[in-house]
Design an enzyme around this catalytic site. Sequence first.
Site, PDB file in Angstrom:
ATOM      1  N   CYS A 111       0.948  -1.138  -0.038  1.00  0.00           N
ATOM      2  CA  CYS A 111       0.022  -0.205   0.065  1.00  0.00           C
ATOM      3  C   CYS A 111       0.789   1.319   0.227  1.00  0.00           C
ATOM      4  O   CYS A 111       0.287   2.338  -0.427  1.00  0.00           O
ATOM      5  CB  CYS A 111      -0.895   0.044   1.165  1.00  0.00           C
ATOM      6  SG  CYS A 111      -2.007  -1.452   1.272  1.00  0.00           S
ATOM      7  N   HIS A 236      -3.488   7.100   2.363  1.00  0.00           N
ATOM      8  CA  HIS A 236      -3.679   5.848   1.757  1.00  0.00           C
ATOM      9  C   HIS A 236      -5.388   5.346   2.293  1.00  0.00           C
ATOM     10  O   HIS A 236      -5.520   5.694   3.632  1.00  0.00           O
ATOM     11  CB  HIS A 236      -2.776   4.786   2.126  1.00  0.00           C
ATOM     12  CG  HIS A 236      -3.228   3.194   2.008  1.00  0.00           C
ATOM     13  ND1 HIS A 236      -3.865   2.999   0.561  1.00  0.00           N
ATOM     14  CD2 HIS A 236      -3.373   2.336   2.792  1.00  0.00           C
ATOM     15  CE1 HIS A 236      -4.132   1.474   0.815  1.00  0.00           C
ATOM     16  NE2 HIS A 236      -3.649   1.031   1.999  1.00  0.00           N
ATOM     17  N   ASN A 266     -10.232  -0.327  -0.114  1.00  0.00           N
ATOM     18  CA  ASN A 266      -8.769  -0.312  -0.162  1.00  0.00           C
ATOM     19  C   ASN A 266      -8.160  -0.728  -1.487  1.00  0.00           C
ATOM     20  O   ASN A 266      -8.187  -1.975  -1.847  1.00  0.00           O
ATOM     21  CB  ASN A 266      -8.233  -1.235   1.075  1.00  0.00           C
ATOM     22  CG  ASN A 266      -6.481  -1.080   1.140  1.00  0.00           C
ATOM     23  OD1 ASN A 266      -5.784  -0.708   0.138  1.00  0.00           O
ATOM     24  ND2 ASN A 266      -6.056  -1.540   2.361  1.00  0.00           N
TER      25      ASN A 266
END
Length: 309
Positions: A111, A236, A266
Amino acid sequence: MGTKIIGTGVYLPKNVLTNFDLEKIVDTSDEWITTRTGIKERRIAKEETITYMATQAAKEALREANLSPEELDLIILATLTPQKRFPSTACLVQAQLKAKGVYAFDISAACSGFIYALDIADSFIKSGKAKNVLVIGAEKLSEAVDWEDRSTCVLFGDGAGAVVVTRSEDKSDILATRMYAEGSLEELLHADNCGYIRMKGRELFKVAVRSMEEVCREVLEKAGVKPEEVSLVIPHQANVRIINALAEKLNIPKEKVFVNIQKYGNTSAASIPIALHEAIKEGKVKRGDLILMTAMGGGLTWGAVLLRY
């Protein structure tokens, strides 16, 4: 000499998977998912490959930058779901763009991948080794989740985001960056032997909030910028609770923190470039604004980038 973002682009699969759809797949509910994650729906790629999604995002970013693929010096693609073991997905995108001979490679930082890649691009530009760099974050996480594991399958989505950065002589610049990794914590978020994402959510929450707060303060101090001077934080998009906790720790009001996790879930390395693109298109980012980006991902990896757009 500075590093300036001159184009952004995204690709989001047309297929939408809602929380109500997930109720039919695993033992969960819209209320459970929404209250714990902030996610309402996510995009799932069916026919689209990661190369296709990344290429479409790249084409949009290049159009906005008014550059041809041949004018690029470098393509960096961040992903944890490459299309093939090799060659790199960046090379596959290079071929689709017809950017013949352009230096291209993937990086794997989960990520945190996009901000890792942006940091690398900044280094190439400021060292004089590159002028125009295409940075892509792209994921097909629907192929990396166990659809019987309700703790993870509800979280992730597919998509791609891209930016073009170039050498600049004006005030736009990447002002400060800092990246970290800690391999001893890999068990908190990793892929098992089947390639499925596994995570220890409670432990990860604490580490994520603390680590991102610390690295954000580090880049702000490095640039001589106070938290209240930041125009917009683009974190993020992992979990709305993490995002809210981070904003509280930094004492930054929620209206200065960009959130779109409710729409896409996500998307790992794709989440920050997708969010940046949307923030610009919605008028929440304008030239001269101070933008703070931060992420944490498997590795563990984490970092932050402070830039003047």
